[in-house]
Structures are given as structure tokens and as C-alpha cells.
Design a protein around this motif. Structure first.
Motif, PDB file in Angstrom:
ATOM      1  N   SER A  47       7.781 -89.407 -26.678  1.00  0.00           N
ATOM      2  CA  SER A  47       7.411 -89.553 -28.144  1.00  0.00           C
ATOM      3  C   SER A  47       6.442 -90.968 -28.435  1.00  0.00           C
ATOM      4  CB  SER A  47       8.863 -89.602 -29.003  1.00  0.00           C
ATOM      5  OG  SER A  47       9.272 -91.097 -28.484  1.00  0.00           O
ATOM      6  N   CYS A  48       6.386 -91.898 -27.494  1.00  0.00           N
ATOM      7  CA  CYS A  48       5.661 -92.968 -27.642  1.00  0.00           C
ATOM      8  C   CYS A  48       4.389 -92.955 -27.127  1.00  0.00           C
ATOM      9  CB  CYS A  48       6.336 -94.113 -27.066  1.00  0.00           C
ATOM     10  SG  CYS A  48       7.725 -94.664 -27.538  1.00  0.00           S
ATOM     11  N   GLY A  49       3.951 -91.755 -26.677  1.00  0.00           N
ATOM     12  CA  GLY A  49       2.697 -91.498 -25.874  1.00  0.00           C
ATOM     13  C   GLY A  49       2.544 -91.716 -24.341  1.00  0.00           C
ATOM     14  N   VAL A  50       3.673 -91.980 -23.878  1.00  0.00           N
ATOM     15  CA  VAL A  50       3.482 -92.075 -22.236  1.00  0.00           C
ATOM     16  C   VAL A  50       3.383 -90.891 -21.701  1.00  0.00           C
ATOM     17  CG1 VAL A  50       4.947 -92.875 -20.401  1.00  0.00           C
ATOM     18  CG2 VAL A  50       5.217 -94.260 -22.448  1.00  0.00           C
ATOM     19  N   ASP A  51       2.595 -90.738 -20.523  1.00  0.00           N
ATOM     20  CA  ASP A  51       2.187 -89.791 -19.800  1.00  0.00           C
ATOM     21  C   ASP A  51       3.042 -89.575 -18.593  1.00  0.00           C
ATOM     22  OD1 ASP A  51      -0.351 -88.924 -21.725  1.00  0.00           O
ATOM     23  OD2 ASP A  51      -0.616 -91.105 -21.140  1.00  0.00           O
ATOM     24  N   GLY A  52       3.839 -90.393 -18.206  1.00  0.00           N
ATOM     25  CA  GLY A  52       4.349 -90.261 -16.816  1.00  0.00           C
ATOM     26  C   GLY A  52       5.329 -91.598 -16.500  1.00  0.00           C
ATOM     27  N   VAL A  53       5.775 -91.320 -15.457  1.00  0.00           N
ATOM     28  CA  VAL A  53       6.852 -92.550 -14.884  1.00  0.00           C
ATOM     29  C   VAL A  53       6.480 -92.759 -13.356  1.00  0.00           C
ATOM     30  CG1 VAL A  53       8.724 -92.270 -16.587  1.00  0.00           C
ATOM     31  CG2 VAL A  53       8.478 -90.857 -14.512  1.00  0.00           C
ATOM     32  N   LYS A  54       6.877 -94.059 -13.149  1.00  0.00           N
ATOM     33  CA  LYS A  54       6.881 -94.530 -11.859  1.00  0.00           C
ATOM     34  C   LYS A  54       8.419 -94.768 -11.468  1.00  0.00           C
ATOM     35  CE  LYS A  54       5.559 -98.509  -8.826  1.00  0.00           C
ATOM     36  NZ  LYS A  54       5.233 -99.769  -8.659  1.00  0.00           N
ATOM     37  N   VAL A  55       9.087 -93.941 -10.659  1.00  0.00           N
ATOM     38  CA  VAL A  55      10.224 -93.826 -10.584  1.00  0.00           C
ATOM     39  C   VAL A  55      10.699 -94.702  -9.155  1.00  0.00           C
ATOM     40  CG1 VAL A  55      12.411 -92.504 -10.398  1.00  0.00           C
ATOM     41  CG2 VAL A  55      10.610 -91.837 -11.759  1.00  0.00           C
ATOM     42  N   ASP A  56      11.371 -95.820  -9.337  1.00  0.00           N
ATOM     43  CA  ASP A  56      11.441 -96.547  -8.156  1.00  0.00           C
ATOM     44  C   ASP A  56      12.714 -96.430  -7.600  1.00  0.00           C
ATOM     45  OD1 ASP A  56      10.450 -98.531  -6.204  1.00  0.00           O
ATOM     46  OD2 ASP A  56       9.625 -99.859  -7.793  1.00  0.00           O
ATOM     47  N   VAL A  57      12.887 -97.365  -6.593  1.00  0.00           N
ATOM     48  CA  VAL A  57      14.550 -97.536  -5.869  1.00  0.00           C
ATOM     49  C   VAL A  57      15.298 -96.289  -5.685  1.00  0.00           C
ATOM     50  CG1 VAL A  57      16.212 -99.250  -6.027  1.00  0.00           C
ATOM     51  CG2 VAL A  57      14.375 -99.717  -7.617  1.00  0.00           C
ATOM     52  N   GLN A  58      14.595 -95.301  -5.037  1.00  0.00           N
ATOM     53  CA  GLN A  58      15.023 -93.836  -5.041  1.00  0.00           C
ATOM     54  C   GLN A  58      15.891 -93.826  -3.836  1.00  0.00           C
ATOM     55  OE1 GLN A  58      12.875 -90.527  -5.565  1.00  0.00           O
ATOM     56  NE2 GLN A  58      11.223 -91.541  -7.076  1.00  0.00           N
ATOM     57  N   PHE A  83       6.660 -84.419 -19.455  1.00  0.00           N
ATOM     58  CA  PHE A  83       5.298 -84.856 -18.896  1.00  0.00           C
ATOM     59  C   PHE A  83       4.362 -83.790 -18.283  1.00  0.00           C
ATOM     60  CE2 PHE A  83       8.100 -88.427 -18.051  1.00  0.00           C
ATOM     61  CZ  PHE A  83       7.828 -89.220 -19.261  1.00  0.00           C
ATOM     62  N   PRO A  84       3.586 -83.009 -19.163  1.00  0.00           N
ATOM     63  CA  PRO A  84       3.164 -81.744 -18.651  1.00  0.00           C
ATOM     64  C   PRO A  84       2.013 -82.019 -17.623  1.00  0.00           C
ATOM     65  CG  PRO A  84       2.255 -82.212 -21.090  1.00  0.00           C
ATOM     66  CD  PRO A  84       3.314 -83.274 -20.503  1.00  0.00           C
ATOM     67  N   ASP A  85       1.642 -83.151 -17.213  1.00  0.00           N
ATOM     68  CA  ASP A  85       0.543 -83.376 -16.103  1.00  0.00           C
ATOM     69  C   ASP A  85       1.040 -83.554 -15.035  1.00  0.00           C
ATOM     70  OD1 ASP A  85      -2.154 -83.391 -15.501  1.00  0.00           O
ATOM     71  OD2 ASP A  85      -1.925 -85.722 -15.330  1.00  0.00           O
ATOM     72  N   ASN A  86       2.635 -83.307 -15.015  1.00  0.00           N
ATOM     73  CA  ASN A  86       3.213 -83.618 -13.503  1.00  0.00           C
ATOM     74  C   ASN A  86       3.255 -85.244 -13.142  1.00  0.00           C
ATOM     75  OD1 ASN A  86       5.134 -83.067 -11.566  1.00  0.00           O
ATOM     76  ND2 ASN A  86       3.381 -82.643 -10.268  1.00  0.00           N
ATOM     77  N   GLY A  87       3.619 -85.985 -14.453  1.00  0.00           N
ATOM     78  CA  GLY A  87       3.368 -87.452 -14.204  1.00  0.00           C
ATOM     79  C   GLY A  87       4.522 -88.214 -13.639  1.00  0.00           C
ATOM     80  N   CYS A  88       4.741 -88.106 -12.625  1.00  0.00           N
ATOM     81  CA  CYS A  88       5.372 -88.943 -11.565  1.00  0.00           C
ATOM     82  C   CYS A  88       4.757 -89.608 -10.306  1.00  0.00           C
ATOM     83  CB  CYS A  88       6.518 -88.006 -11.440  1.00  0.00           C
ATOM     84  SG  CYS A  88       8.120 -88.996 -10.516  1.00  0.00           S
TER      85      CYS A  88
END
Length: 581
Positions: free
Chosen positions: A378-389, A421-426
Motif C-alpha cells: 500500500s506504500c508502493g513497495v515492490d518487494g522484500v529482502k528477507v534475511d536471517v532465514q 508483490f506481483p513481480d515475484n518481489g523477493c
């Protein structure tokens, strides 16, 4: 015991394409054909024990006189390479191994004279995870564990998959595709959607600000790079934007490493006060949305990603935090597997083992991710970097074990990313365990090595060699990410050349005003796009079993292809690799 025409156990020897790989194979080891699982030329190694336990170590056979390259976890989070010639050279936590059977002697048939490459892939079976290791008797062993003392077994029928042939790259590729077909818990890289940010130059806030990043700092960094003629079209707002419970260093009782706050826990899904930015009329604007809108509208950034840990933050989620009570978060204390404990210590684990981690209940974790990601979108973010997995593997007790808990978290994460995130943003990070790798049906980008450490001169050659060799394995699952680097740094050209051939995203973490634009303009076109190679960059055939970080003589050669031709890069990685021994 003949399982396939080319893989068998004969008189206690494991024979592949007529060549003996292991001797002294115990009776407890069995081969199961791949054909029964719809495969072609491969075979599975299984083992049985007299008693059920949550952890087994099965000797498989003696390995002597054959060169191999393997990828093993030297930290909880990360793999690196090791080369050897016998069983005792196989490190703990080996997750991938390629063995070379040299050409035959004169007088044998031509088929037998070919060099054969055999790949060993330790797998997940039910609630158990297998890895390889060696012992002082030069035996290769399978270590099988659940991570939960209540989850026991006395056997595994398909613990390691073997495949062999004359082209090592084809052997690895086909082996992973065979395992994909058998396990049906992950997809090969070629079937995944690559996020669009990969083809654009980026900037990450981490080294520039660490956790002191602010809205004003983000704007300053974007302006600085754009003014020099290399405009970033991709932005990662790294650690430092979230609401966390801050603990004093004295209370945390740990070393704070490069700004990371290992003892802290998440207290809310929205941005912290540092990202509340003043509007034009000196009125408070919505924080993160304003920052993202500003980046896209004023600086032509195409993609904005933000950082978060798989558990929410380094220390997880604060139990019963106001507004987050519905996630059933409970304090858990990590327990590492024996193989990881035997490798390099880690300051983050030291902290979490003392202070515990707030673990969202696995049945509630999709709701947690979905709430977080929906807000970010909702803030316009396109994806996430998911760390410490990889921290999740240490928390399996009471949740059915490490494999079950990791898969629950991975499935929830991928479902939320797909929804929001429709562009597979991860971007997956700190995730080099097979629990997660063999559970990734969607995630298409993976950090391929330990961090870029700007203050550690010995780290840079290790970084390049580790990424290249890790990619032999990781590159079959996802497009490797070589991490950020600094354009104004003694090792900048070295890192830049590696990124140019790596097939990876090219992004820096320069402090505003600290740039080498002559270097950047060799990598970045005026519109902010990059000339990215098409495949994951891997060591060339003649570099596979050399040790370019330790043997004192070998150069590392990395190959790739672009739209026109093949490309090769040559790197001197010698010397610094000794610091990991």
C-alpha cells in the motif's frame, strides 16, 4: 546390488559408470533406483539403523584418491567451497558434492576411459534432513536429523540422490531436475519468474547508514548517484526502518556488529519515526509511502524493496506487543545442529541463544506476512529482502522438527509475496540450508555468499570464490545475488568485474558523495539499466577441482553467456582463503 546399469554396489564397492567411487560400503546402506520415481539414470542412497532416534550418522563407504568439490555451511547462514581427495576432507554440513573419476588406464574401452562426474545431493525425507560429512577413517557419512527429539526414525530410504555423466554442468542440472520431479516441493530456477529489478542498477542503504537510515538519507543517496550519471532504478531500504524494541548494549550483552541489533524484537509492522518525513507545508506526511513516492516520482526509481527478517526481526516479534497479540508469539531458544556447531561461531546466534527469539506461531505466520506485505504494498513497495532465514531451523523442537517448521514459514512467505508483490518481489538471504532450498517453489533470487565486508581486506577474494562455487548448487534453484559493494573502495574494480559476469543484480551501498563514477559507468548505462549476463556465473570446467583461494597457484575462471557470445572472467583469489581454515 545393481540398481541401474551405471550405478551399483558390487562386493562392497559403490561403482558408477564402471568406476569405483566408495569402498567398504556397509550392509546397512542400500541403493534405490531413480526409475521408480520417474527418473532416468540416477539412484538414491538409503540407510537403516537398529534403533529409532532423532539424529543418526550412517557411514556410507571409504572415499580415497578422487578429487571432489563440495559446498558446506561454515556458518549457520552461509556455505562456501572445499576441495579434497578423501573422506576426511569432507566438512560437516556438506549439502552438495561433485566427485571426479579420472580417465581409465590404457587398454580399456573408450567409454570406460572417459572422465565421469558424480554428484551427491543430500535430501529431505519426511521430517528429516540429510547432509554429508567425513571421518578420520576416510568414510563419507550421512548425518540425518529432525531437530526435534520427539521426531524419530530408524531409516531413510532416499537420503542422497546420485547422478553421473561426462559433463559436470549437465550432471548437476539434471540431478536437481530429477530431485525436483521426485520431491515436488520446489521448482528449478528455469521455471521461476525473475523479478524485473535484476536488469537495473541499484542502491542499498545498509553500508551507507546501517540501522541509522532515515527518510532524508534515502533521498540524499538517490540524488548523489543520479547527479553523477548513474541513476539507481532499484532501491533497497535495509535494516533500520522498522519499529523495534531497542535494548541497551549492556542489556544485550553482545557485540553489535556493523549496526545490527541482534537482541531486538519487532513491535509493529509499520515504519518507525525516522521515516516520518515533513511535507511541503511542514505537515507530517505518511512516512514510508512518502519516501517511496518521492523515490519513484522525483528520482525515477522503478523498484523499491525493503528489508525484514524471516522471523520479523533479528530477535523475532515481541510477544504480546500492542496490536500484534493475535500472532500467538512465544519466546523460543535456538538449538543448532551438531554440524553447524562444529563450524564457525556466530555472534548473532550467541545473542539469540541467550535472549531468545519471539516466534510467531507457524499457523499464524501467513497472516503476519500478509499484514506486513499488504501494508508495504500500500506504500508502493515492490518487494522484500528477507534475511536471517536459517534461524527457523534451530527452533523446530515442539513444532515437528526443522524441516516442518522451515517449510511452514517458507510456504507462508511465498504465498504472501505472490499475493502482494506481483513481480515475484523477493530476495532470499542468510538462507543456505537445504530445509529452505528444497522448499522454494517461487523465490527466484538468493544471496549467494556471506556479506561484502568493506572493513575486512581479507574478505574480498573469499567473497568472489565462495559465490562462484556456491552457484554450482544454488544456481540450479535461484538466480544468485552477489550482494552490494562499494564503488569507491580498494576492491571496487575486483567486485565490479565479478558482478559483470555473475548474471546478478548490480547494486552498491555507497555513502552519499562517495562514488567512483568512472567505474560505475562501465557497469551502468545512462538510463540506469545494466548489461546483465544471462546465466548464473560458475567456475569453468578446469577450475572445478582446483582451489583458487588456498592452493597458491590456481586462478579462478568464471564463465557465463550474454545475448551475443560467451564470456569468461579471471580472478586472483589466492591467499586470503586461508583465514577460513
Amino acid at each position: 546390488m545393481t540398481v541401474t546399469p551405471k550405478i551399483s554396489i558390487n562386493d562392497g564397492n559403490l561403482v558408477v559408470h564402471g568406476k569405483t567411487i566408495l569402498t567398504g560400503v556397509p550392509d546397512s546402506i542400500v541403493l534405490n533406483p531413480g526409475s521408480g520415481a520417474g527418473l532416468l539414470a540416477g539412484a538414491f542412497i538409503g540407510a537403516t539403523a537398529s534403533h529409532s532416534k532423532s539424529l543418526h550418522v550412517f557411514p556410507v563407504g571409504v572415499l580415497e584418491g578422487l578429487r571432489f568439490v563440495c559446498c558446506f555451511r561454515f556458518k549457520l547462514w552461509w556455505m562456501t567451497q572445499r576441495m579434497g581427495k578423501c573422506g576426511k576432507d569432507i566438512p560437516l554440513e556438506t549439502q552438495f558434492m561433485l566427485v571426479e573419476s579420472r580417465k581409465g588406464d590404457e587398454g580399456v574401452d573408450q567409454d570406460d576411459a572417459q572422465t565421469i562426474y558424480t554428484v551427491f545431493l543430500p535430501l529431505l525425507e519426511g521430517q528429516f534432513r540429510a547432509v554429508l560429512q567425513g571421518n578420520d577413517r576416510n568414510e563419507m557419512e550421512i548425518c540425518l536429523e529432525s531437530g526435534d527429539s520427539a521426531v524419530e526414525t530408524n531409516q531413510g530410504l532416499k537420503l542422497v540422490y546420485m547422478h553421473a555423466g561426462t559433463n559436470p554442468f549437465e550432471v548437476i542440472n539434471q540431478a536437481v531436475k530429477d530431485v525436483e520431479k521426485y520431491m515436488q516441493t520446489f521448482l528449478h530456477r528455469e521455471k521461476k519468474k525473475l523479478p524485473s529489478f535484476l536488469d537495473w542498477f541499484g542502491w542499498c542503504t545498509w553500508d551507507a547508514f546501517y540501522t541509522d537510515v532515515t527518510a532524508e538519507g534515502v533521498e540524499e543517496g538517490l540524488e548523489s548517484l543520479s547527479e553523477g550519471g548513474t541513476p539507481p532504478r532499484f532501491l533497497i531500504i535495509d535494516d533500520g526502518w522498522q519499529q523495534i524494541e531497542t535494548k541497551a548494549k549492556e542489556e544485550a550483552n553482545v557485540v553489535v556488529q556493523e549496526g545490527a541489533q541482534f537482541a531486538s524484537r519487532l513491535t509493529g509492522i509499520k515504519e518507525n519515526s525516522k521515516f516520518q518525513k515533513n511535507g511541503e507545508k511542514n505537515e507530517k506526511a505518511i512516512g514510508l509511502k512518502h519516501v517511496v513516492d518521492d523515490a519513484k516520482q522525483c528520482h525515477n526509481v522503478k523498484y523499491v524493496y525493503v528489508w525484514h527478517a524471516l522471523a520479523g526481526y533479528w530477535g523475532g516479534v515481541k510477544p504480546a506487543a500492542t496490536g500484534m497479540e493475535h500472532y500467538d508469539t512465544a519466546l523460543a531458544y535456538p538449538v543448532q545442529s551438531p554440524g553447524v556447531i562444529g563450524n564457525q561461531p556466530d555472534v548473532a546466534m550467541d545473542s539469540l541463544s541467550v535472549h531468545g527469539l519471539g516466534l510467531v506461531h507457524p499457523k499464524k505466520v501467513f497472516n503476519f506476512y500478509n499484514e506486513l506485505h499488504a501494508y508495504l504494498a500500500s506504500c508502493g513497495v515492490d518487494g522484500v529482502k528477507v534475511d536471517v532465514q536459517n534461524i527457523i531451523e534451530t527452533l523446530g523442537a515442539g513444532h515437528g522438527g526443522r524441516v516442518s517448521l522451515t517449510r511452514s514459514y517458507n510456504q507462508a512467505l511465498e504465498a504472501s509475496v505472490a499475493r502482494n508483490f506481483p513481480d515475484n518481489g523477493c530476495i532470499a538471504c542468510m538462507c543456505h540450508n537445504t530445509d529452505g532450498i528444497y522448499s522454494a517453489k517461487q523465490t527466484a533470487v538468493v544471496r549467494a555468499s556471506d556479506d561484502f565486508y568493506p572493513q575486512d581486506p581479507a574478505s574480498h577474494t573469499i567473497h568472489i570464490s565462495s559465490v562462484a562455487y556456491n552457484t554450482l548448487f544454488l544456481g540450479e534453484f535461484m538466480q544468485p545475488d552477489w550482494d552490494m559493494f562499494h564503488s569507491l573502495h580498494p576492491a571496487a574494480e575486483y567486485h565490479g568485474a565479478a558482478r559483470a559476469i555473475g548474471g546478478c543484480a548490480i547494486y552498491v551501498s555507497d555513502k552519499p558523495g562517495n562514488h567512483n563514477f568512472d567505474l560505475l559507468k562501465k557497469l551502468v548505462l545512462p538510463d540506469g539499466s545494466v548489461l546483465r549476463a544471462q546465466l548464473p556465473g560458475r567456475p569453468t570446467h578446469d577450475s572445478l577441482f582446483a582451489d583458487p583461494a588456498r592452493d597458491g597457484t590456481s586462478l579462478l575462471k568464471i564463465w557465463n553467456v550474454n545475448k551475443c557470445t560467451g564470456v569468461v572472467g579471471v580472478f586472483n583469489c589466492q591467499g586470503a582463503g586461508l583465514v577460513q581454515d
